[in-house]
Scaffold this motif. Structure first.
Motif, mmCIF file in Angstrom:
data_model
loop_
_atom_site.group_PDB
_atom_site.id
_atom_site.type_symbol
_atom_site.label_atom_id
_atom_site.label_comp_id
_atom_site.label_asym_id
_atom_site.label_seq_id
_atom_site.Cartn_x
_atom_site.Cartn_y
_atom_site.Cartn_z
ATOM 1 N N PHE A 135 -12.691 66.697 14.313
ATOM 2 C CA PHE A 135 -12.725 65.254 14.092
ATOM 3 C C PHE A 135 -14.020 64.911 13.381
ATOM 4 C CE2 PHE A 135 -13.139 60.795 14.988
ATOM 5 C CZ PHE A 135 -11.842 60.327 15.085
ATOM 6 N N VAL A 136 -13.906 64.327 12.201
ATOM 7 C CA VAL A 136 -15.076 63.912 11.430
ATOM 8 C C VAL A 136 -15.028 62.395 11.312
ATOM 9 C CG1 VAL A 136 -16.275 64.041 9.217
ATOM 10 C CG2 VAL A 136 -15.087 66.056 10.115
ATOM 11 N N MET A 137 -16.055 61.744 11.825
ATOM 12 C CA MET A 137 -16.142 60.292 11.741
ATOM 13 C C MET A 137 -17.272 59.936 10.791
ATOM 14 S SD MET A 137 -16.765 57.575 14.722
ATOM 15 C CE MET A 137 -17.703 56.122 14.294
ATOM 16 N N THR A 138 -16.972 59.101 9.841
ATOM 17 C CA THR A 138 -17.994 58.685 8.890
ATOM 18 C C THR A 138 -18.621 57.378 9.350
ATOM 19 O OG1 THR A 138 -16.412 57.449 7.568
ATOM 20 C CG2 THR A 138 -16.741 59.760 7.001
ATOM 21 N N SER A 139 -19.643 56.972 8.663
ATOM 22 C CA SER A 139 -20.314 55.730 9.003
ATOM 23 C C SER A 139 -20.839 55.091 7.720
ATOM 24 C CB SER A 139 -21.464 56.006 9.961
ATOM 25 O OG SER A 139 -22.082 54.798 10.337
ATOM 26 N N ALA A 140 -21.114 53.830 7.815
ATOM 27 C CA ALA A 140 -21.649 53.099 6.669
ATOM 28 C C ALA A 140 -23.102 53.488 6.423
ATOM 29 C CB ALA A 140 -21.557 51.595 6.918
ATOM 30 N N GLY A 141 -23.519 53.397 5.193
ATOM 31 C CA GLY A 141 -24.908 53.659 4.854
ATOM 32 C C GLY A 141 -25.861 52.710 5.560
ATOM 33 N N ALA A 142 -25.371 51.538 5.952
ATOM 34 C CA ALA A 142 -26.220 50.571 6.644
ATOM 35 C C ALA A 142 -26.737 51.115 7.969
ATOM 36 C CB ALA A 142 -25.460 49.271 6.884
ATOM 37 N N THR A 143 -26.082 52.134 8.503
ATOM 38 C CA THR A 143 -26.550 52.754 9.743
ATOM 39 C C THR A 143 -27.910 53.397 9.546
ATOM 40 O OG1 THR A 143 -24.288 53.176 10.390
ATOM 41 C CG2 THR A 143 -25.967 54.453 11.501
ATOM 42 N N LEU A 144 -28.137 53.912 8.351
ATOM 43 C CA LEU A 144 -29.397 54.596 8.061
ATOM 44 C C LEU A 144 -30.454 53.663 7.502
ATOM 45 C CD1 LEU A 144 -27.953 57.836 6.490
ATOM 46 C CD2 LEU A 144 -28.778 57.484 8.816
ATOM 47 N N GLY A 145 -30.062 52.475 7.144
ATOM 48 C CA GLY A 145 -31.011 51.514 6.609
ATOM 49 C C GLY A 145 -30.555 50.971 5.277
ATOM 50 N N SER A 146 -31.289 50.002 4.806
ATOM 51 C CA SER A 146 -30.909 49.344 3.558
ATOM 52 C C SER A 146 -32.042 49.346 2.534
ATOM 53 C CB SER A 146 -30.478 47.907 3.850
ATOM 54 O OG SER A 146 -31.570 47.184 4.401
ATOM 55 N N GLY A 147 -33.014 50.217 2.735
ATOM 56 C CA GLY A 147 -34.125 50.280 1.800
ATOM 57 C C GLY A 147 -35.325 49.450 2.205
ATOM 58 N N ALA A 148 -35.315 48.903 3.406
ATOM 59 C CA ALA A 148 -36.441 48.098 3.880
ATOM 60 C C ALA A 148 -37.628 49.001 4.206
ATOM 61 C CB ALA A 148 -36.029 47.310 5.119
ATOM 62 N N PRO A 149 -38.842 48.500 4.100
ATOM 63 C CA PRO A 149 -40.020 49.317 4.408
ATOM 64 C C PRO A 149 -40.040 49.835 5.846
ATOM 65 C CG PRO A 149 -40.668 47.240 3.377
ATOM 66 C CD PRO A 149 -39.186 47.171 3.634
ATOM 67 N N THR A 150 -39.302 49.198 6.748
ATOM 68 C CA THR A 150 -39.281 49.625 8.148
ATOM 69 C C THR A 150 -38.237 50.701 8.424
ATOM 70 O OG1 THR A 150 -37.767 47.804 8.649
ATOM 71 C CG2 THR A 150 -40.136 47.422 9.006
ATOM 72 N N ASP A 151 -37.441 51.073 7.433
ATOM 73 C CA ASP A 151 -36.419 52.111 7.627
ATOM 74 C C ASP A 151 -37.071 53.457 7.899
ATOM 75 O OD1 ASP A 151 -34.474 50.257 7.110
ATOM 76 O OD2 ASP A 151 -33.991 50.987 5.103
ATOM 77 N N VAL A 171 -35.556 56.239 7.101
ATOM 78 C CA VAL A 171 -35.054 57.132 6.057
ATOM 79 C C VAL A 171 -35.329 56.507 4.697
ATOM 80 C CG1 VAL A 171 -33.011 58.273 5.140
ATOM 81 C CG2 VAL A 171 -33.231 57.934 7.597
ATOM 82 N N THR A 172 -35.873 57.294 3.795
ATOM 83 C CA THR A 172 -36.074 56.825 2.425
ATOM 84 C C THR A 172 -35.068 57.517 1.514
ATOM 85 O OG1 THR A 172 -37.615 58.559 1.765
ATOM 86 C CG2 THR A 172 -38.552 56.631 2.888
ATOM 87 N N GLN A 173 -35.028 57.110 0.257
ATOM 88 C CA GLN A 173 -34.107 57.721 -0.705
ATOM 89 C C GLN A 173 -34.393 59.202 -0.908
ATOM 90 O OE1 GLN A 173 -34.682 55.199 -4.139
ATOM 91 N NE2 GLN A 173 -32.754 54.144 -3.729
ATOM 92 N N ASP A 174 -35.616 59.642 -0.659
ATOM 93 C CA ASP A 174 -35.992 61.034 -0.893
ATOM 94 C C ASP A 174 -35.776 61.938 0.320
ATOM 95 O OD1 ASP A 174 -36.850 60.352 -3.481
ATOM 96 O OD2 ASP A 174 -38.794 59.718 -2.699
ATOM 97 N N ASP A 175 -35.404 61.358 1.469
ATOM 98 C CA ASP A 175 -35.220 62.143 2.686
ATOM 99 C C ASP A 175 -33.841 62.788 2.732
ATOM 100 O OD1 ASP A 175 -37.730 61.497 3.689
ATOM 101 O OD2 ASP A 175 -36.984 59.712 4.720
ATOM 102 N N ALA A 176 -33.777 63.932 3.393
ATOM 103 C CA ALA A 176 -32.493 64.570 3.688
ATOM 104 C C ALA A 176 -32.022 64.058 5.051
ATOM 105 C CB ALA A 176 -32.641 66.078 3.720
#
Length: 101
Positions: A67-83, A85-90
């Protein structure tokens, strides 16, 4: 297949009787904007729908269903400085979620 994951019988019909290996990729969801506007719909689809799909996979009789459940990118953040995860993170299992809804 057309249907509604908040309908347990529909979910059972998708997985069949376990006549072999089973892999479920669950992509059904209500996005945050619509979910905020209609909370009951969001709970029925996102929560109950996921539970119905998990239960259908568990009870179908297939040996070790996947069973593979996906999630929205909003779970990881939206690019705010408080996130966390950044765009460069794995992203990995150790990644901390930063939901924005």
């Amino acid at each position: 297949a057309g249907g509604d994951v908040s309908d347990a019988e529909f979910c059972r019909s998708l997985v069949g009787r376990g006549d072999g290996p089973l892999s479920v990729f669950h992509l059904g969801a209500v996005m945050s904007g619509q979910g905020e506007a209609d909370f009951d719909l969001c709970v029925n689809v996102n929560l109950h729908g996921t539970l119905h799909m998990l239960e259908a996979a568990r009870r179908c009789g297939a040996p070790r269903p996947r069973f593979v459940m996906t999630s929205a990118g909003a779970t990881l953040g939206s690019g705010a400085p408080t996130d966390w995860v950044t765009q460069d993170d794995a992203v990995s299992d150790a990644t901390r979620a930063t939901p924005h809804t």
